[in-house]
Structures are given as C-alpha cells and as structure tokens.
Scaffold this active site. Structure first.
Site, PDB file in Angstrom:
ATOM      1  CB  SER A  55      -1.335  -2.277   3.393  1.00 14.09           C
ATOM      2  OG  SER A  55      -0.231  -1.651   4.000  1.00 14.09           O
ATOM      3  N   GLY A  71       1.621 -16.572  10.892  1.00 11.33           N
ATOM      4  CA  GLY A  71       2.876 -17.041  11.466  1.00 11.33           C
ATOM      5  C   GLY A  71       3.982 -16.351  11.470  1.00 11.33           C
ATOM      6  NE  ARG A  87       0.625  -9.945   9.856  1.00 12.75           N
ATOM      7  CZ  ARG A  87      -0.241  -9.810   9.027  1.00 12.75           C
ATOM      8  NH1 ARG A  87      -1.688 -10.610   9.378  1.00 12.75           N
ATOM      9  NH2 ARG A  87      -0.575  -9.363   7.798  1.00 12.75           N
ATOM     10  NE  ARG A 135      25.462  10.769  32.831  1.00 12.72           N
ATOM     11  CZ  ARG A 135      26.456  11.749  32.429  1.00 12.72           C
ATOM     12  NH1 ARG A 135      27.787  11.355  32.403  1.00 12.72           N
ATOM     13  NH2 ARG A 135      26.181  12.818  31.828  1.00 12.72           N
ATOM     14  CD  GLU A 139       6.851 -11.418   8.229  1.00 21.08           C
ATOM     15  OE1 GLU A 139       6.140 -11.975   8.933  1.00 21.08           O
ATOM     16  OE2 GLU A 139       8.070 -11.718   7.951  1.00 21.08           O
ATOM     17  N   GLY A 140       2.859  -6.508   7.643  1.00 19.48           N
ATOM     18  CA  GLY A 140       1.733  -5.954   7.867  1.00 19.48           C
ATOM     19  C   GLY A 140       1.956  -4.825   8.816  1.00 19.48           C
ATOM     20  CB  THR A 141       1.307  -1.424   8.758  1.00 21.00           C
ATOM     21  OG1 THR A 141      -0.166  -1.344   8.421  1.00 21.00           O
ATOM     22  CG2 THR A 141       2.054  -1.049   7.364  1.00 21.00           C
TER      23      THR A 141
HETATM   24  C1  LIG Z   1      12.904  -3.668   5.441  1.00 27.52           C
HETATM   25  C2  LIG Z   1      11.666  -4.007   4.684  1.00 27.52           C
HETATM   26  C3  LIG Z   1      11.618  -5.511   4.312  1.00 27.52           C
HETATM   27  C4  LIG Z   1      10.355  -6.155   3.675  1.00 27.52           C
HETATM   28  N1  LIG Z   1      10.481  -7.274   3.486  1.00 27.52           N
HETATM   29  C5  LIG Z   1       9.427  -7.971   2.940  1.00 27.52           C
HETATM   30  C6  LIG Z   1       9.518  -9.189   2.418  1.00 27.52           C
HETATM   31  O1  LIG Z   1      10.490 -10.019   2.603  1.00 27.52           O
HETATM   32  N2  LIG Z   1       8.533  -9.648   1.397  1.00 27.52           N
HETATM   33  C7  LIG Z   1       7.366  -9.043   1.151  1.00 27.52           C
HETATM   34  O2  LIG Z   1       6.667  -9.410   0.337  1.00 27.52           O
HETATM   35  N3  LIG Z   1       7.384  -7.637   1.553  1.00 27.52           N
HETATM   36  C8  LIG Z   1       8.356  -7.152   2.390  1.00 27.52           C
HETATM   37  N4  LIG Z   1       8.356  -5.930   2.807  1.00 27.52           N
HETATM   38  C9  LIG Z   1       7.159  -5.064   2.691  1.00 27.52           C
HETATM   39  C10 LIG Z   1       6.184  -4.752   3.763  1.00 27.52           C
HETATM   40  O3  LIG Z   1       5.313  -5.873   4.141  1.00 27.52           O
HETATM   41  C11 LIG Z   1       5.414  -3.746   3.175  1.00 27.52           C
HETATM   42  O4  LIG Z   1       6.254  -2.269   3.318  1.00 27.52           O
HETATM   43  C12 LIG Z   1       4.138  -3.387   4.257  1.00 27.52           C
HETATM   44  O5  LIG Z   1       3.240  -4.521   3.967  1.00 27.52           O
HETATM   45  C13 LIG Z   1       3.290  -2.193   3.764  1.00 27.52           C
HETATM   46  O6  LIG Z   1       3.147  -1.680   2.763  1.00 27.52           O
HETATM   47  P1  LIG Z   1       3.454  -0.430   1.843  1.00 27.52           P
HETATM   48  O7  LIG Z   1       4.953  -0.164   2.295  1.00 27.52           O
HETATM   49  O8  LIG Z   1       3.305  -0.502   0.374  1.00 27.52           O
HETATM   50  O9  LIG Z   1       2.528   0.663   2.551  1.00 27.52           O
HETATM   51  P2  LIG Z   1       1.144   0.828   1.967  1.00 27.52           P
HETATM   52  O10 LIG Z   1       0.261  -0.150   2.058  1.00 27.52           O
HETATM   53  O11 LIG Z   1       1.192   2.073   1.029  1.00 27.52           O
HETATM   54  O12 LIG Z   1       0.742   1.816   3.524  1.00 27.52           O
HETATM   55  C14 LIG Z   1       0.810   3.210   3.837  1.00 27.52           C
HETATM   56  C15 LIG Z   1       0.307   3.442   5.006  1.00 27.52           C
HETATM   57  O13 LIG Z   1      -1.166   3.490   4.903  1.00 27.52           O
HETATM   58  C16 LIG Z   1      -1.655   2.674   5.971  1.00 27.52           C
HETATM   59  N5  LIG Z   1      -2.684   1.702   5.337  1.00 27.52           N
HETATM   60  C17 LIG Z   1      -2.839   1.072   4.064  1.00 27.52           C
HETATM   61  N6  LIG Z   1      -4.157   0.443   4.240  1.00 27.52           N
HETATM   62  C18 LIG Z   1      -4.741   0.871   5.000  1.00 27.52           C
HETATM   63  C19 LIG Z   1      -5.842   0.456   5.583  1.00 27.52           C
HETATM   64  N7  LIG Z   1      -6.775  -0.213   4.675  1.00 27.52           N
HETATM   65  N8  LIG Z   1      -6.617   1.222   6.740  1.00 27.52           N
HETATM   66  C20 LIG Z   1      -5.633   1.903   7.370  1.00 27.52           C
HETATM   67  N9  LIG Z   1      -4.329   2.313   7.349  1.00 27.52           N
HETATM   68  C21 LIG Z   1      -3.983   1.633   5.957  1.00 27.52           C
HETATM   69  C22 LIG Z   1      -0.382   1.643   6.153  1.00 27.52           C
HETATM   70  O14 LIG Z   1      -0.641   1.097   7.569  1.00 27.52           O
HETATM   71  C23 LIG Z   1       0.896   2.737   6.296  1.00 27.52           C
HETATM   72  O15 LIG Z   1       0.778   3.491   7.335  1.00 27.52           O
HETATM   73  C24 LIG Z   1       9.297  -5.143   3.604  1.00 27.52           C
HETATM   74  C25 LIG Z   1       9.641  -3.730   3.833  1.00 27.52           C
HETATM   75  C26 LIG Z   1      10.585  -3.297   4.510  1.00 27.52           C
HETATM   76  C27 LIG Z   1      10.556  -1.990   4.589  1.00 27.52           C
END
Ligand SMILES: Cc1cc2nc3c(=O)[nH]c(=O)nc-3n(C[C@H](O)[C@H](O)[C@H](O)COP(=O)(O)OP(=O)(O)OC[C@H]3O[C@@H](n4cnc5c(N)ncnc54)[C@H](O)[C@@H]3O)c2cc1C
Length: 387
Positions: free
Chosen positions: A136, A246, A248, A273, A368-370
C-alpha cells in the site's frame, strides 16, 4: 445529459460480449482448475483480443492502438470479466502498461513498444511496483537502479506481478536517488523480457483468478540501456500514482463484470428451482437480494462511466476512479456472495460457476490499491477541496 453509448462503443461492447461468450466462457472453468495446462489456450485468446484492438483500447492509432477511449476500455473489461476474470485482468494490466508508455514515454519508446503491445507481438505488459515490504506504501520500495556507463543496473525484487510469466515488456519502478526524501528519488524503467539478470519466479498459489499469471520478478545486476529510463529522472513515483488511477477504472470494470454474471446466473436460477412447491423467485427474501444487488451494480456502472468520461475529457478523475473502484469492487463482492447464497449448496459446488466467481472477485478490493487506500485517496481529495 446523455447516458447512451455511441455507435462505436456499442459495437465494441458487442464484439467483447461475443468474444467472451464464444472464446472465454468455454475454457474459463478449465483455466481455473489447470492454469498451466490451459495457458496456451488462454494466450491464444489474448492474441485474438489483440487482433480485435483490445490490448490498446486507449492508445492512439498512430501507435497501432484502437483509440476508442476509456469508456470503451471499461466496457470491454466488464464484458470479458463476465466470462473470465483471469483473462480480463491480463487485458486490463496490458492496457495500463501501454497507457503509461503513451503518457510518459519518449517518442522513440512509444514508436517501438506501443505497436508491439497493441498488436500482440509483445503479448502482454507488466506493471512492477509492489515489493514484499512496500504494498500500500510503494514509496517505501527498496529496488534500486544505479547509473553505470551506458545505462542502469537494477537490483531488487518485485512481488505479485500480473502477466510476468509471458509479458514482453515490464514497467519497473526503482529508487535512483537514495539521498532524496521517501517517494522523491524514484524513476521508471522499461525492461524487456529476457534481459539478463531479470528472473521470473514460480507461479503464486492464489485463492482465485488462477488463470492470470502472478509471479515474483527479481532483478540481479540487471543492466538496461540508458534509453530504458522512461519519463523524468527521479519523478517516477508521480507517474505510478497517476497511472494507477486509470488502472482502477479497469479493476472496477472487471469487478462489475464478474458480479453482473453472478447475479444474472442467480436470477435465472431463482426462476427455475422450486422449494415448498414454488419457484424460489416467489420468496421475498430472495427478491430483495436481487433488488439490492442489481441497484448497487447499476450505481457502480454509473460511477465507472463517470470516471471514464472525466478521464477522456482530460479532467481530474483520481477521486472518481477511487470511488468507482471502491464501490464497484465492494458491491461486486456482495453480489457474488448473495448470488452463491441464492443457489444454496449448489452454489458451493464446482460444477456451478458461482464458487469460481466468488473467489475471482475477492481480489478486486485488494489489488491496484486496497479499499482502505481508495478511502484514503477519496478523503484526501475531499479535504483538499476545502483549501
Ligand atoms: C493477485 C495479485 C496481483 C497483483 N498484481 C500486481 C501487479 O501487477 N503489480 C504490482 O505492482 N502489484 C500487484 N499486486 C500487489 C497489490 O497491488 C498489493 O497487494 C496491494 O497494493 C496491497 O499491498 P499489500 O498486499 O502489501 O498489503 P499491505 O499494504 O500490507 O496492507 C495490509 C492491510 O493494511 C491496510 N492498510 C495499509 N495501509 C493502510 C493505511 N494507511 N490506512 C488504512 N489501512 C491500511 C490495507 O488496506 C490492507 O487491508 C498484486 C497483488 C495480488 C494479490
């Protein structure tokens, strides 16, 4: 205000729907069960999608793109995702990679890479931002690029990179100036598949979207030429943030497609059903699920179209793209959950598509951003508007 699609947009939507029904739907379940075994069939479909112009929907025709706009991109991704979310994300990310090259690439980079991406000669693109310690908060990335004579040497590891197994070109972010504040000294590079020192890790074992490739991409003394730098030196982070907005729209559109297909399946099932001597569709509890979920999907579609329209007009769209992605992905998860519930135990069985759709849609609130990060972006924009 006119909500109708142009003739061209309708045509593109119909083409995508037809392709999804005839080419993607028949292999979607098999691709989910055996991603590696079905990879050739999946890639053959991606090549056909390139022929339809769907890998460069918002790329100018002078670079081989369809120049159809962002709304057309949203429509295509939704239609493809109705049949196969894994193929839809492959296409969405490739379009995003092409768009970042179009936005900040040099003329030479655009002329070299865009026709290859649009035509499928380079079958896909990868967007390499995330690292194990920087998800993130990608500004915390550790991958570095050091200037050497004639180019740059990259070291570091990107994680969970979509399309990495078969992408022809990778857009890679790396720290180029460690003396600058966090997020400031980052630059963006174009790295071609097969560059010595770039290693693609094994396929990740995921909950859903099994058919899409997700791999680690490691750079070990990976040397790229000076002209691999894309955009301004040390200004790459802004590019990543801008392009993610974009992307997103693509992921929101994908979520909408999966959810629409799930609800359409559930609605039909309710009429077929029978329990208690009546069709399930007679029960108000289930009717309300239909009413609530279809209302949300319609709202998601309008948010997505609005964000796409703003982007097409060249207006600020980051807040609306985050709103659209947030709402579309969360309502899509609710829709898949309810559609599965409508099928009862059958929904849980692999012979029905709902269990796959419910797994496939889950990631849309994460990549692409949680959802939490979308809320952060939206709130930041709302507060900025006060100033
Ligand atoms: C199948 C898959 C495909 C992907 N493809 C790509 C890709 O092509 N290219 C690429 O670069 N990345 C890719 N990603 C990565 C994806 O974008 C990240 O997993 C995502 O951005 C979240 O990062 P993280 O998993 O490290 O979670 P973390 O950042 O560790 O977050 C964990 C939790 O904490 C929360 N959190 C974190 N910071 C905050 C905050 N400030 N306030 C509130 N809550 C917060 C998050 O929302 C989440 O719920 C992919 C991931 C998956 C699983």
């Amino acid at each position: 205000m006119d909500f109708s699609l142009s003739e061209e947009q309708q045509l593109i939507q119909e083409m995508a729907a037809r392709f999804a029904a005839t080419e993607l739907a028949p292999i979607a379940a098999a691709l989910d069960r055996d991603a590696q075994g079905q990879r050739p069939a999946m890639l053959a479909n991606v090549a056909k999608l390139a022929e339809l112009g769907f890998l460069g929907l918002n790329i100018r025709s002078e670079y081989g793109g369809a120049e159809a706009g962002t709304l057309a991109f949203s429509l295509v991704i939704t239609e493809l995702a109705k049949a196969c979310a894994a193929t839809a994300v492959t296409v969405s990310v490739t379009n995003m990679v092409a768009e970042v090259i179009q936005a900040v690439g040099t003329e030479q980079q655009k002329q070299y890479y865009l026709p290859k991406l649009c035509s499928g000669e380079m079958l896909a693109g990868s967007f390499c931002l995330t690292e194990a310690g920087a998800g993130s908060d990608p500004a915390g990335m550790r991958t570095q690029a050091k200037a050497v004579e004639g180019g740059w040497v990259l070291n570091g590891t990107k994680q969970w990179i979509t399309n990495a197994e078969f992408a022809g070109v990778f857009v890679v972010w790396a720290v180029t100036d460690t003396s600058q504040a966090k997020g400031k000294g980052i630059s963006c590079f174009l790295v071609e598949a097969g560059t010595p020192g770039m290693q693609i890790g094994p396929a990740e074992h995921k909950m859903g979207q099994h058919g899409s490739a997700t791999n680690e991409v490691a750079f070990v003394d990976c040397q790229v030429p000076a002209n691999a730098l894309m955009g301004e030196l040390n200004q790459g982070f802004k590019v990543a943030v801008g392009e993610l907005a974009g992307g997103r729209i693509g992921i929101g559109s994908l979520a909408l497609g999966v959810a629409q297909a799930a609800m359409d399946y559930g609605r039909q099932y309710l009429t077929e059903r029978q329990q208690f001597g009546r069709p399930l569709s007679d029960f108000q509890a289930l009717q309300w699920m239909l009413a609530d979920r279809y209302t949300e999907l319609e709202a998601a579609r309008l948010l997505l179209w609005q964000a796409a329209w703003l982007k097409e007009q060249g207006l600020p769209f980051a807040k609306q793209a985050s709103m659209a992605k947030l709402y579309a992905s969360e309502s899509a998860n609710r829709a898949c959950y309810d559609a599965l519930q409508m099928l009862g135990g059958y929904g849980y069985m692999q012979e029905y598509p709902l269990e796959r759709m419910t797994r496939d849609v889950r990631i849309t609130t994460i990549y692409e951003g949680t959802s939490e990060i979308q809320r952060l972006v939206i709130a930041r924009e709302l507060l900025r508007e006060l100033q």
